[in-house]
Design a protein around this motif. Sequence first.
Motif, PDB file in Angstrom:
ATOM      1  N   UNK A 111      -8.807  34.818  30.405  1.00  0.00           N
ATOM      2  CA  UNK A 111      -8.796  34.812  29.258  1.00  0.00           C
ATOM      3  C   UNK A 111      -9.742  35.942  28.578  1.00  0.00           C
ATOM      4  N   UNK A 112     -10.456  36.610  29.315  1.00  0.00           N
ATOM      5  CA  UNK A 112     -11.441  37.555  28.752  1.00  0.00           C
ATOM      6  C   UNK A 112     -10.542  38.973  28.318  1.00  0.00           C
ATOM      7  N   UNK A 113     -10.928  39.359  27.329  1.00  0.00           N
ATOM      8  CA  UNK A 113     -10.297  40.675  26.978  1.00  0.00           C
ATOM      9  C   UNK A 113     -10.779  41.928  28.155  1.00  0.00           C
ATOM     10  N   UNK A 114      -9.831  42.510  28.666  1.00  0.00           N
ATOM     11  CA  UNK A 114      -9.845  43.629  29.518  1.00  0.00           C
ATOM     12  C   UNK A 114      -9.348  45.044  29.037  1.00  0.00           C
ATOM     13  N   UNK A 115      -9.785  46.152  29.614  1.00  0.00           N
ATOM     14  CA  UNK A 115      -9.340  47.468  29.377  1.00  0.00           C
ATOM     15  C   UNK A 115      -7.975  47.492  29.101  1.00  0.00           C
ATOM     16  N   UNK A 116      -7.092  46.439  29.968  1.00  0.00           N
ATOM     17  CA  UNK A 116      -5.706  46.692  29.826  1.00  0.00           C
ATOM     18  C   UNK A 116      -5.106  45.820  28.662  1.00  0.00           C
ATOM     19  N   UNK A 117      -5.806  45.133  28.178  1.00  0.00           N
ATOM     20  CA  UNK A 117      -5.199  44.339  26.763  1.00  0.00           C
ATOM     21  C   UNK A 117      -5.629  45.262  25.796  1.00  0.00           C
ATOM     22  N   UNK A 118      -6.754  46.042  25.691  1.00  0.00           N
ATOM     23  CA  UNK A 118      -7.043  47.137  24.702  1.00  0.00           C
ATOM     24  C   UNK A 118      -5.847  48.137  24.723  1.00  0.00           C
ATOM     25  N   UNK A 119      -5.453  48.597  25.968  1.00  0.00           N
ATOM     26  CA  UNK A 119      -4.131  49.501  26.134  1.00  0.00           C
ATOM     27  C   UNK A 119      -2.998  48.957  25.656  1.00  0.00           C
ATOM     28  N   UNK A 120      -2.867  47.762  25.709  1.00  0.00           N
ATOM     29  CA  UNK A 120      -1.702  47.083  25.127  1.00  0.00           C
ATOM     30  C   UNK A 120      -1.497  46.943  23.483  1.00  0.00           C
ATOM     31  N   UNK A 121      -2.556  46.501  23.151  1.00  0.00           N
ATOM     32  CA  UNK A 121      -2.724  46.530  21.682  1.00  0.00           C
ATOM     33  C   UNK A 121      -2.720  47.783  21.073  1.00  0.00           C
ATOM     34  N   UNK A 122      -3.119  48.824  21.770  1.00  0.00           N
ATOM     35  CA  UNK A 122      -3.208  50.078  21.245  1.00  0.00           C
ATOM     36  C   UNK A 122      -1.614  50.578  21.025  1.00  0.00           C
ATOM     37  N   UNK A 123      -0.987  50.019  22.383  1.00  0.00           N
ATOM     38  CA  UNK A 123       0.511  50.731  22.179  1.00  0.00           C
ATOM     39  C   UNK A 123       1.183  49.912  21.122  1.00  0.00           C
ATOM     40  N   UNK A 124       1.249  48.676  20.901  1.00  0.00           N
ATOM     41  CA  UNK A 124       1.658  47.831  20.115  1.00  0.00           C
ATOM     42  C   UNK A 124       1.509  48.453  18.629  1.00  0.00           C
ATOM     43  N   UNK A 125       0.078  48.758  18.485  1.00  0.00           N
ATOM     44  CA  UNK A 125      -0.390  49.373  16.995  1.00  0.00           C
ATOM     45  C   UNK A 125       0.422  50.645  16.562  1.00  0.00           C
ATOM     46  N   UNK A 126       0.410  51.768  17.628  1.00  0.00           N
ATOM     47  CA  UNK A 126       0.939  52.892  17.696  1.00  0.00           C
ATOM     48  C   UNK A 126       2.316  52.699  17.280  1.00  0.00           C
ATOM     49  N   UNK A 127       3.220  52.103  18.153  1.00  0.00           N
ATOM     50  CA  UNK A 127       4.570  51.711  17.753  1.00  0.00           C
ATOM     51  C   UNK A 127       4.938  51.325  16.455  1.00  0.00           C
ATOM     52  N   UNK A 128       3.910  50.017  16.053  1.00  0.00           N
ATOM     53  CA  UNK A 128       4.379  49.714  14.755  1.00  0.00           C
ATOM     54  C   UNK A 128       3.894  50.817  13.521  1.00  0.00           C
ATOM     55  N   UNK A 129       2.998  51.277  13.960  1.00  0.00           N
ATOM     56  CA  UNK A 129       2.610  52.607  12.714  1.00  0.00           C
ATOM     57  C   UNK A 129       3.714  53.609  12.677  1.00  0.00           C
ATOM     58  N   UNK A 130       4.097  54.076  13.746  1.00  0.00           N
ATOM     59  CA  UNK A 130       4.808  55.366  13.698  1.00  0.00           C
ATOM     60  C   UNK A 130       6.063  54.870  13.524  1.00  0.00           C
ATOM     61  N   UNK A 131       6.612  53.717  13.690  1.00  0.00           N
ATOM     62  CA  UNK A 131       8.076  53.233  13.364  1.00  0.00           C
ATOM     63  C   UNK A 131       8.007  52.988  12.021  1.00  0.00           C
ATOM     64  N   UNK A 132       7.242  51.838  11.535  1.00  0.00           N
ATOM     65  CA  UNK A 132       7.238  51.639   9.950  1.00  0.00           C
ATOM     66  C   UNK A 132       7.045  52.664   9.085  1.00  0.00           C
ATOM     67  N   UNK A 133       6.173  53.388   9.341  1.00  0.00           N
ATOM     68  CA  UNK A 133       5.813  54.493   8.373  1.00  0.00           C
ATOM     69  C   UNK A 133       6.393  55.746   8.406  1.00  0.00           C
TER      70      UNK A 133
END
Length: 572
Positions: free
Chosen positions: A200-222
């Motif tokens: 349940x703790x945040x890991x480096x892998x969770x940060x990389x996953x959220x980074x990818x989600x944010x990147x895909x949303x930003x580049x796709x939506x805008x």
Amino acid sequence: MLTFSGCDDFLDSQDYTGKNGTNFPSTTEDVNKMVAAVYKSTFYGPFQGNNLEQYFSVANIMSDDMFGGAGVGDPWWQGLDHLMYAQTNQMQDLWTYSYEAIARANSALAVIDNIPDEETRNQTKGELLFMRAYNYYNLVLAFNNVPIIEKAPETVEEAQIAPEQREGKEVLKLIADDLYEACECMPSYPYDGWSKLAFGKVSRWAAETLLARAFLFYTGFYGESEMPKTEGSINKQYVVEKLDDCIKNSGHDLLTDYRSLWAYSNQYTAKDYDFVNDMIEAGTCYKEGNKEVILAINFQYQPAWSDKLHLTNQYGLFFGIRADNNNADDDRFHAGTATSVYPFSTGWGCGTVATNLVSDWKNIEPNDPRRDASILAFPASLKPETFSDACELTMYHNKKIPSVRSTGGKRLSWSLDQMGADPAETGNYQASNCTPLIVYRFADVLLMYSELTQDAATLNRVRNRAGLPAVAYSDQALRNERRWELAFEGSRWDDLRRWGIAGEALTRQAGQVMYNCGKPTTMPEAGGGYKQRYNETKGFYRIPKSQIDLSGGTYKQNAGWEDDTKTQFAGY
């Protein structure tokens, strides 16, 4: 520092603890308290009547795969499905608790250098950066134009000044800053049964996953090729490298059996549930060694209704099957009855499964076992009129989120078995569910990697787990796979928005057969229709009126929500 919270002012700046940057944190216990305060605000939602306003719930219901559901007196969630509102302060809790978490993260980051051990400091800093980014990201996805709080206020006067409202694209720059730094600073602790980090703790892998989600949303939506940071930008290659890092070095992997991800496969329930009694190993998700789960929310067990309900898994209650008067002992929830929906438990009936999802799935991927692993079709002997106060009932319900029973349905939560409770104790349907909620899992990483590289290899790795044949890469194949694999896990709504197909997808809900109070009807086009409402709002929700009032009118309402009379949903 540990008690910054929303109140009548934008931030409460009083020091309730006597702790400050000169004496805190100074021990490992201090560090744990500091980070736990941010986790609590980030992942534990409030429980207030009919409002479970966390973005996970909001995104599920606003997507094309769920209706609002619930009962006659629940226009909040029915209106949400139509991109309308029922209360002027609807989503107040999402706003308030997100900013509470951000304020706590800001305070903790201001003293992070007090941690003497470099490895511990970097891990802790990464967790805080992730959670600040996670909360801002949910705020932007929900409301678009929101304030940025850069640091804790130093005086009461500062706390009474409304932070400036910023455009969503500007807030996303700060999200990119935080996630980039988190990915760079956090230790690469590989998954090995959580020997380095607690489940349940945040890991480096969770940060990389959220980074990818944010990147895909930003580049796709805008419609842009890179995601800007305050200085420089994040390009696709960088995100691909981070996902590749997660795939090769995280130690995470797919479980062999898709069913073992979900609570209904636990060893105490499976013996009475024919759908999973052929599994070699039951309940894999709920051992602290699940290699597929990258991040999950842990919850506490409560024996009865109390002021600590927010620490329990209220999602299971919210998305549980509706029973008349919430009758926890209804025979429908017991194994072996003609009308059984065992092992799924009683709840409010929100988020009924949209019939267009069922028909699409059957038509496009008829042999996909994940459909029956994700969706419960009520038995033919169970009639719609049995649900006398349910609205937007489709006779389908999701299997991933509801509370799960055991011992033939007599125990309202299988958690009682896990804890070794007295056999006579049945639990409380509103308080006893403490099943973890999955936030990110490895299958999502594989699918995002396939989408960014336009290569079907990792997409087919996901399909192979489901026993499905390989396919060539195409945007449509990728979109279908995300819809099936990640159904009801909170990603579909923002996928539709970033792909530019939300209006058309939502419109397909209109005219679908459903039942209100046991009587057949069809899903209406409210507020001018699904597509019109999406075009007017772009999927962003109404900023709570209380926040606009607190700002002295300096905050502006989002587009598409200016006329209260045209956007209010009165219910059925």
